[in-house]
Design an enzyme around this catalytic site. Structure first.
Site, PDB file in Angstrom:
ATOM      1  N   GLU A   1       0.563  -0.983  -0.321  1.00  0.00           N
ATOM      2  CA  GLU A   1      -0.250  -0.090  -0.164  1.00  0.00           C
ATOM      3  C   GLU A   1       1.103   1.550   0.145  1.00  0.00           C
ATOM      4  OE1 GLU A   1      -2.400   0.127  -0.117  1.00  0.00           O
ATOM      5  OE2 GLU A   1      -2.888  -2.393  -0.356  1.00  0.00           O
TER       6      GLU A   1
ATOM      7  N   HIS B   1      -5.531  -7.180 -10.375  1.00  0.00           N
ATOM      8  CA  HIS B   1      -4.799  -8.065  -9.653  1.00  0.00           C
ATOM      9  C   HIS B   1      -4.456  -9.703 -10.852  1.00  0.00           C
ATOM     10  CE1 HIS B   1      -6.289  -5.066  -7.000  1.00  0.00           C
ATOM     11  NE2 HIS B   1      -4.875  -5.241  -6.208  1.00  0.00           N
TER      12      HIS B   1
END
Length: 383
Positions: A204, A303
């Site tokens: 992140e 993803h």
């Protein structure tokens, strides 16, 4: 509000919400988390929370003395806020109970494991980029690393919020949410313990760095998959660096700590074998990542397609050997920061990025160049 990309992709929760042989409340929790991941609810929550946090920061600035110089330190600055008592997501939401719990001027451990782990891992990530790449936080100018733990009610995700410059962490699908400060390792619900994943934290934070360097945010198609790949690559390198694992010792798995007991021995993503990281009970859903361009899915969740790039990195690392961050990490970092590739124009091809990695590998010798070139070729990227 400009959001970021959730660590667990939406298709995972779509699979759970579609399950037939699980409790109704788990299906509803999955759908609720999916809605939040799509930013349907998160904007209002965060705006309310950040109003309170901004006020806390103003009070903090006004209350501190000349001796509180840690807040102005040019290096590592962490601020961990807790919503353990805020009830965010409930009808009785009370953002006045958001608290600044731990920071550089008040570094002592608390009774809250989520706060402590977030504080510790933020330090690990900062030190990794500082020591290896001379990067001073996300913006290279000492930006505070801000984490908001215990976000939401049964929120099973973590997310970089770009315009707020912070990361939110949920507690997962907890059956017992009476004490958000305690770990939730003894309940069912598949995903939890978001504070306890170093590679998640690094992933992140890397989204923040990538945004600063390239001015792009996660999205669909090739650009989105490349952004997710970069976040995963540096996430897994931070973990390997912390453990001092060689490429042979490393497990090449992302997010094992998030997997609760009923999905034991699984992870969220696998560099070594994309598509095999997890299988939901009764085979109702499984890891959807792919490992070769022949399987590429246009407009799929980024993803999914990022598995191709992750696998190429793994293949190159195994051929080069040693520690992933010593050569490959520096090559990927240089490609990201010095190649001047316009990520927004990477529509239909990853070749410009791949070619730059081979070009920047020159300083490490022909063997490393060949390893990287071979890896790209093995996943169907011809350079």
């Amino acid at each position: 509000m400009e959001g970021g990309c959730s660590f667990i992709p939406g298709y995972v929760f779509e699979d759970i919400a579609a399950l037939q042989d699980v409790e109704k409340d788990l299906k509803e929790l999955a759908q609720s988390t999916l809605d939040v991941a799509q930013l349907k609810d998160i904007e209002k929550d965060l705006d309310d929370i950040l109003t309170q946090l901004d006020e806390l920061l103003r009070q903090e600035q006004g209350d501190r003395t000349d001796q509180d110089s840690a807040f102005e330190a040019p290096g590592l600055t962490r601020k961990i806020y807790s919503l353990a008592n805020a009830g965010v997501g409930d009808a009785k939401r009370n953002t006045d109970l958001a608290q600044l719990v731990r920071h550089e001027a008040s570094p002592d451990s608390t009774e809250d494991i989520a706060v402590n782990k977030c504080y510790e891992y933020f330090g690990d990530v900062y030190n990794f980029f500082s020591e290896l790449f001379e990067r001073n936080s996300i913006d290279n100018n000492g930006m505070p690393l801000i984490g908001v733990v215990h976000y939401g009610t049964n929120y099973a995700n973590a997310q970089w919020i770009a315009d707020k410059k912070l990361i939110i962490f949920g507690d997962g699908f907890a059956r017992d949410s009476s004490d958000a400060a305690k770990p939730k390792a003894d309940h069912t619900g598949y995903f939890g313990n978001f504070y306890d994943s170093l590679d998640l934290m690094a992933h992140e934070i890397m989204h923040g760095i990538t945004t600063c360097v390239t001015k792009v945010v996660p999205g669909p198609c090739e650009t989105g998959a490349l952004v997710e790949h970069i976040a995963d690559v540096f996430g897994i390198m931070v973990k390997q660096h912390k453990l001092q694992h060689t490429v042979e010792q490393a497990d090449w798995l992302i997010g094992q700590e998030l997997i609760l007991p009923e999905l034991k021995d699984m992870a969220l993503r696998s560099f070594k074998s994309p598509g095999t990281a997890y299988i939901l009970p009764n085979n109702y859903g499984r890891d959807k990542q792919i490992a070769h361009c022949d399987q590429f899915k246009p407009w799929a969740d980024p993803h999914i397609n990022s598995g191709i790039l992750n696998h190429a990195f793994y293949l190159a690392a195994m051929e080069v050997g040693g520690h992933s961050w010593e050569k490959l990490g520096k090559i990927w970092w240089k490609t990201l920061t010095e190649s001047k590739i316009d990520f927004s124009q990477l529509k239909g091809t990853w070749v410009p990025f791949a070619r730059k990695t081979v070009e920047f590998a020159q300083e490490y010798g022909q063997g490393v160049q060949n390893a990287i070139s071979n890896a790209w070729g093995s996943v169907g990227i011809k350079i």
